[in-house]
Enzyme design. Structure first.
Site, mmCIF file in Angstrom:
data_model
loop_
_atom_site.group_PDB
_atom_site.id
_atom_site.type_symbol
_atom_site.label_atom_id
_atom_site.label_comp_id
_atom_site.label_asym_id
_atom_site.label_seq_id
_atom_site.Cartn_x
_atom_site.Cartn_y
_atom_site.Cartn_z
ATOM 1 N N SER A 136 0.824 -1.206 0.000
ATOM 2 C CA SER A 136 0.000 0.000 0.000
ATOM 3 C C SER A 136 0.865 1.267 0.000
ATOM 4 O O SER A 136 1.742 1.414 -0.837
ATOM 5 C CB SER A 136 -0.956 -0.081 1.203
ATOM 6 N N HIS B 98 -7.613 -5.053 -0.732
ATOM 7 C CA HIS B 98 -6.375 -4.283 -0.562
ATOM 8 C C HIS B 98 -5.510 -4.852 0.568
ATOM 9 O O HIS B 98 -4.309 -5.076 0.398
ATOM 10 C CB HIS B 98 -6.780 -2.846 -0.234
ATOM 11 N N ASP C 263 -9.704 -3.345 -5.794
ATOM 12 C CA ASP C 263 -9.393 -4.139 -4.590
ATOM 13 C C ASP C 263 -10.155 -3.617 -3.375
ATOM 14 O O ASP C 263 -9.809 -3.908 -2.235
ATOM 15 C CB ASP C 263 -7.877 -4.180 -4.345
#
Ligand SMILES: *[C@@H]1O[C@H](CO)[C@@H](O)[C@H](O)[C@H]1NC(C)=O
Ligand SMILES: *[C@@H]1O[C@H](CO)[C@@H](O)[C@H](O)[C@H]1NC(C)=O
Ligand SMILES: *[C@@H]1O[C@H](CO)[C@@H](O)[C@H](O)[C@H]1NC(C)=O
Length: 439
Positions: A229, A416, A382
């Protein structure tokens, strides 16, 4: 309650709920020893921060108790993540105030509020990514602060690399020997080259030294760098600002999980409701949708009756929602060039992303009133990164002729956070790290 903490919690924590599992590939044989040292760069809010107050600290007028009592000045204490403080209504506003960063025009850089010193805890180790004190593990969905705990501490732990660390340890990796962590001050973000950014500069120096140490202590083997991320912005900028010869010598493989060159819509929506925060949120500005993917000629990100906005109109949008001129300038001078600079790192790279989940792709403020809750149009992604942002990896990194090895793994029905925590996804990521690291 000041909103910075709230924003941190909401920015990167949505849509983490569905982890459907795919069929497992047959297990590879267990490695007898760790092959290449691994360095992990975690996502937003996953690093631990300590703070110390000096005499210059002035509590917010509405919370004069901050800075007194148990937080006596001069003592280092855990600022983030401190569930005890978050749970205590008398202390939570202090935490929020002390977590703020402000722009200092004289230094042309962000810094802590006066009287607050901070430091990142445990650089070099992954132990902090597991860190959740007893208190953090307690169930603490509080009726009086539902927003703050919307997703709960368990989800927060999953968002971080805790399960990946455990999986690597099961595969034989040892923290501080073959497995290393690069936590960072997640409130900040890399700024454009030429813009002062002490936080990112410090991170760069420490990560470079850590990679060299990891290599030196493991028979001069190059490292596998793994980011998740927001960590991807830090790792990619780090690589792209390191000399190519250094990258090729020290980085065997870069595994980038859950990052895309297009940014996301969530900070857009959050800023629309709290525009003043733009000058306190360098991390949110960098995560805004990027013209690299959502520029002129693409479907609008924001629709109103009178005017639509793509990422190429971001300055106008920020102005329209009421971001102060300084915030727009900071976006243009510090964040946008980083977005535009998202490019192939020229070391062997594997991108791992979830797809197949409902993801924000357009916000409709039909009456042009950005204080209202927008109507959200969802598409594939996602849960946080829209599919277009994920697919753009193939062109932005994969199509660069100088990028010799590039692989993209798109995991169906994976969120995610699920990319580094869902069992099947985790297995793919660990296999990439252990087995598919290019020779
Ligand atoms: C958590 O925060 C409270 C209040 O700021 C502080 O007194 C305490 O020492 C902190 N916890 C740790 C482990 O530093
Ligand atoms: C805004 O975008 C929508 C959807 O793409 C389109 O139908 C509409 O005509 C556009 N409006 C303006 C004012 O450009
Ligand atoms: C915009 O929406 C907010 C929240 O619903 C409302 O309080 C405000 O009056 C609206 N502003 C205008 C100009 O209609």
């Amino acid at each position: 309650m000041a909103t910075h903490l709230h924003r941190l919690l909401l920015l990167f924590l949505p849509s983490l709920l569905l982890f459907r599992r795919g069929t497992l590939p047959p297990p590879p044989p267990s490695p007898s020893a760790a092959v290449y040292p691994v360095v992990l760069v975690p996502g937003n809010t996953c690093s631990q921060l300590e703070a110390r107050l000096t005499d210059a600290y002035e509590p917010p007028p509405e919370s004069p108790q901050c800075g007194a009592g148990s937080n006596e000045r001069g003592r280092w204490f855990r600022l983030w993540r401190n569930a005890t403080a978050m749970d205590d209504p008398a202390v939570a506003p202090c935490l929020s105030d002390q977590l703020r960063v402000v722009y200092d025009p004289a230094a042309r850089d962000f810094r802590n509020v006066p009287g607050v010193e901070t430091r990142v805890l445990g650089f070099g180790s992954t132990a902090g990514f597991l860190a959740d004190t007893e208190a953090n593990n307690r169930e603490h969905a509080r009726a009086d602060q539902p927003d703050l705990y919307l997703y709960g501490p368990a989800i927060h732990r999953d968002l971080c690399m805790r399960r990946l660390v455990e999986a690597l340890q099961q595969a034989g990796y040892r923290d501080g020997e073959t497995l290393f962590g690069a936590p960072y001050d997640f409130r900040q973000a890399p700024a454009a080259r030429g813009q002062p950014c002490r936080a990112f500069g410090r991170f760069t120096r420490r990560l470079r030294a850590l990679v060299e140490r990891a290599s030196r202590e493991n028979g001069e083997k190059p490292v596998v760098l793994v980011s998740h991320s927001q960590g991807g912005y830090f790792a990619l900028e780090f690589l792209n600002r390191s000399p190519l010869s250094w990258r090729r010598k020290y980085v065997k493989h870069y595994v980038m999980a859950s990052t895309g060159p297009g940014g996301l819509l969530l900070p857009l929506r959050n800023l629309a409701s709290t525009p003043g925060e733009a000058v306190e949120a360098p991390d949110a500005l960098v995560a805004l949708p990027s013209p690299v993917v959502f520029g002129a000629g693409t479907p609008p990100l924001v629709v109103t009756r009178d005017r639509n906005y793509t990422a190429s109109d971001m300055s106008e949008f920020l102005t329209a929602i009421g971001v102060p001129p300084l915030g727009v300038t900071l976006y243009e001078t510090r964040a946008l060039p980083v977005q535009l600079g998202f490019r192939a790192p020229l070391v062997p790279t594997t991108c791992v992303n979830g797809v197949g989940l409902s993801t924000m792709k357009q916000l409709v403020y039909w009456d042009g009133n950005f204080s209202e809750t927008p109507e959200v149009v969802y598409g594939d992604g996602d849960g946080l990164l829209p599919l277009a942002s994920i697919l753009a990896l193939d062109t932005v990194i994969g199509s660069d002729p100088r990028q010799e090895y590039y692989k993209s793994i798109k995991l169906a029905d994976t969120s995610h956070a699920g990319v580094v925590s869902d069992a099947a996804a985790l297995k793919r990521v660990v296999d990439e790290i252990l087995w598919s690291t290019p020779m």
